[in-house]
Design an enzyme around this catalytic site. Structure first.
Site, PDB file in Angstrom:
ATOM      1  N   LYS A  96       3.008  -2.711   6.102  1.00 56.97           N
ATOM      2  CA  LYS A  96       3.111  -2.559   4.654  1.00 56.97           C
ATOM      3  C   LYS A  96       4.511  -2.088   4.246  1.00 56.97           C
ATOM      4  O   LYS A  96       5.015  -2.441   3.175  1.00 56.97           O
ATOM      5  CB  LYS A  96       2.040  -1.601   4.138  1.00 56.97           C
ATOM      6  CG  LYS A  96       0.625  -2.160   4.302  1.00 56.97           C
ATOM      7  CD  LYS A  96       0.481  -3.503   3.593  1.00 56.97           C
ATOM      8  CE  LYS A  96      -0.900  -4.096   3.693  1.00 56.97           C
ATOM      9  NZ  LYS A  96      -1.025  -5.391   2.993  1.00 56.97           N
ATOM     10  N   TYR A 103      -0.439  -0.937  11.010  1.00 56.11           N
ATOM     11  CA  TYR A 103      -0.846  -1.355   9.674  1.00 56.11           C
ATOM     12  C   TYR A 103       0.098  -0.747   8.640  1.00 56.11           C
ATOM     13  O   TYR A 103       0.589  -1.444   7.748  1.00 56.11           O
ATOM     14  CB  TYR A 103      -2.286  -0.916   9.404  1.00 56.11           C
ATOM     15  CG  TYR A 103      -2.712  -1.089   7.965  1.00 56.11           C
ATOM     16  CD1 TYR A 103      -2.826  -2.359   7.405  1.00 56.11           C
ATOM     17  CD2 TYR A 103      -2.962   0.012   7.154  1.00 56.11           C
ATOM     18  CE1 TYR A 103      -3.188  -2.523   6.070  1.00 56.11           C
ATOM     19  CE2 TYR A 103      -3.324  -0.142   5.827  1.00 56.11           C
ATOM     20  CZ  TYR A 103      -3.431  -1.409   5.283  1.00 56.11           C
ATOM     21  OH  TYR A 103      -3.784  -1.568   3.967  1.00 56.11           O
ATOM     22  N   SER A 127       0.856  -1.187   0.000  1.00 58.19           N
ATOM     23  CA  SER A 127       0.000   0.000   0.000  1.00 58.19           C
ATOM     24  C   SER A 127       0.887   1.230   0.000  1.00 58.19           C
ATOM     25  O   SER A 127       2.031   1.190   0.473  1.00 58.19           O
ATOM     26  CB  SER A 127      -0.897   0.018   1.242  1.00 58.19           C
ATOM     27  OG  SER A 127      -1.587   1.252   1.353  1.00 58.19           O
TER      28      SER A 127
END
Length: 333
Positions: A213, A209, A172
Site C-alpha cells: 500500500k 500488505y 490504505s
C-alpha cells in the site's frame, strides 16, 4: 512512536467519523466506469453505488467471472438502467491485463472513471505466477500496469467530453505503518522490488500488505506528476477499516474489527467519494472523505528519491516482463 500515533489516529477516526454516501445530486448519466475487484467487498459496494447514481455503463473487472455474474445480477436488479458487464481480469497475469486493456480500447466508446480497487492480503510468503511476491504483484505491479494501460482511453474520453477522467487507486492508512527501511535501504544491494520479492524480506503477518500500500501511494504520486489533470485526475485513498471477506485470513484483524470496523458499504463511500468528487485532488491522498497529508517520509527529499527509484524499477519490470503492454509514453524518463 510514529506507528503508535498512526494506530491512535486510526482508532479515533473509526470511532468518530461517519462515512457519507454520494449526495443525491451527483449524477453519472452517460458515463462509463471500470471497477476492479468488484465482485465482493468494497469494490462491489462501490460499483453498486456508482450504478445507483445513473451510471450508463459499468465494467466489473473480476478474476472469477462466475462470482462477477452474481454481482452483476444484484447490481442490475438495483439499477436496471445501467448496462453492467463482467470482464475477466487477473492481476497475476500480464497477458490478462494487456487483453483487458485492449478490450477497453476496442469495445468501449468512452471511459470516464477507473477505480483500481483489486487487492489481496496474506500473512505468509507467497509467490505469484509472474515470480513476484504476491502482494507486490497484485496490489502494486498489477495496479500500476493497469493504471498505465487505462491512461489512453481515459484521456481520449476527457478530450471528447472536455471533462477530466478520474483514476482512483485504493490504498490504505497502513501505508504509513510500513517498515520504510525496506524501501529506503533494500538489503544485499538489491533494488526495492527485487528485495521485496526476496523471502528474506518477509516478516510473517501483514508487513508486506502494508508495504504494498505504501508502494501504491508512491506510484499514484509519480503517475500524477506525469499526467495533465485537465485530462486525468489521479488520486489514492484510505477506505478505512472495514468488515469484509478481505480480512478472512487475519483472525486478529477480524476480531478487532468487531469493535471498530465500518461496513463494506461505508468503506465504499470513501472509494466513490474519491472517484467522482474532489476535482482538485490530483496526486492526493484522501482519508475520511477529504484530502489529507501523506507521511513525512513520503513527502521528504528521501521519500521523493525512493519514489523516483520505484518508478524507474517498475517501468523496467514492465519493459522486460510485459513488452506487449507498449508503454512507450512512460519510458522516456
Amino acid at each position: 512512536m510514529s506507528n503508535l500515533w498512526n494506530f491512535i489516529s486510526m482508532v479515533w477516526y473509526q470511532l468518530t467519523f461517519k462515512p457519507q454516501p454520494l449526495p443525491d445530486d451527483i449524477r453519472l448519466e452517460g458515463q462509463t466506469a471500470i471497477v476492479t475487484g468488484s465482485n465482493v467487498g468494497l469494490g462491489f459496494e462501490a460499483a453498486k453505488e456508482l450504478a445507483s447514481h445513473g451510471l450508463s455503463r459499468l465494467i466489473l473487472a473480476v478474476r472469477d467471472p462466475a462470482k462477477g455474474e452474481a454481482a452483476r445480477a444484484e447490481i442490475a436488479q438495483a439499477a436496471p438502467e445501467c448496462d453492467v458487464r463482467v470482464w475477466s481480469l487477473d492481476q497475476e497475469s500480464w497477458a490478462s491485463m494487456v487483453a483487458f486493456a485492449a478490450r477497453v480500447r476496442t469495445e468501449l466508446d468512452r471511459v470516464d472513471v477507473a477505480l483500481l480497487n483489486a487487492g489481496l492480503k496474506r500473512l505468509d510468503f507467497g509467490r505469484s505466477p509472474t515470480g513476484h511476491e504476491a502482494h507486490v504483484q497484485v496490489n502494486y505491479l498489477g495496479t500500476a500496469l493497469l493504471s498505465l494501460l487505462l491512461v489512453e482511453p481515459l484521456r481520449r474520453t476527457a478530450r471528447q467530453t472536455r471533462k477530466p477522467g478520474r483514476m482512483t487507486i485504493t490504498a490504505s492508512s497502513v501505508a504509513f505503518w510500513a517498515r520504510v527501511r525496506e524501501v529506503r535501504e533494500p538489503k544485499g544491494g538489491k533494488g526495492i522490488l527485487a528485495w521485496l520479492d526476496d523471502p528474506a524480506s518477509f516478516v510473517p503477518g501483514d508487513s508486506h500488505y502494508c508495504l504494498s500500500k505504501l508502494l501504491d501511494v508512491f506510484w499514484t504520486r509519480a503517475l500524477a506528476a506525469r499526467l495533465d489533470p485537465a485530462d486525468i485526475i489521479v488520486n489514492t485513498l484510505n477506505p478505512g477499516y472495514c468488515r469484509s471477506s478481505f480480512h478472512r485470513v487475519d483472525s486478529q484483524a477480524e476480531a478487532f474489527g468487531q469493535y471498530l470496523a465500518w461496513s463494506s458499504a461505508e468503506g465504499a463511500y470513501h472509494v466513490t467519494d474519491a472517484a467522482v468528487r474532489h476535482p482538485d485532488s490530483h496526486g492526493a491522498y484522501l482519508s475520511e472523505q477529504r484530502v489529507r497529508p501523506v507521511s513525512r517520509f513520503i513527502s521528504s527529499a528521501q521519500g521523493k528519491e525512493v519514489q523516483q527509484k520505484l518508478w524507474d524499477e517498475t517501468i523496467a519490470v514492465f519493459r522486460e516482463e510485459c513488452p506487449e503492454a507498449n508503454i512507450k509514453e512512460f519510458t522516456s524518463d
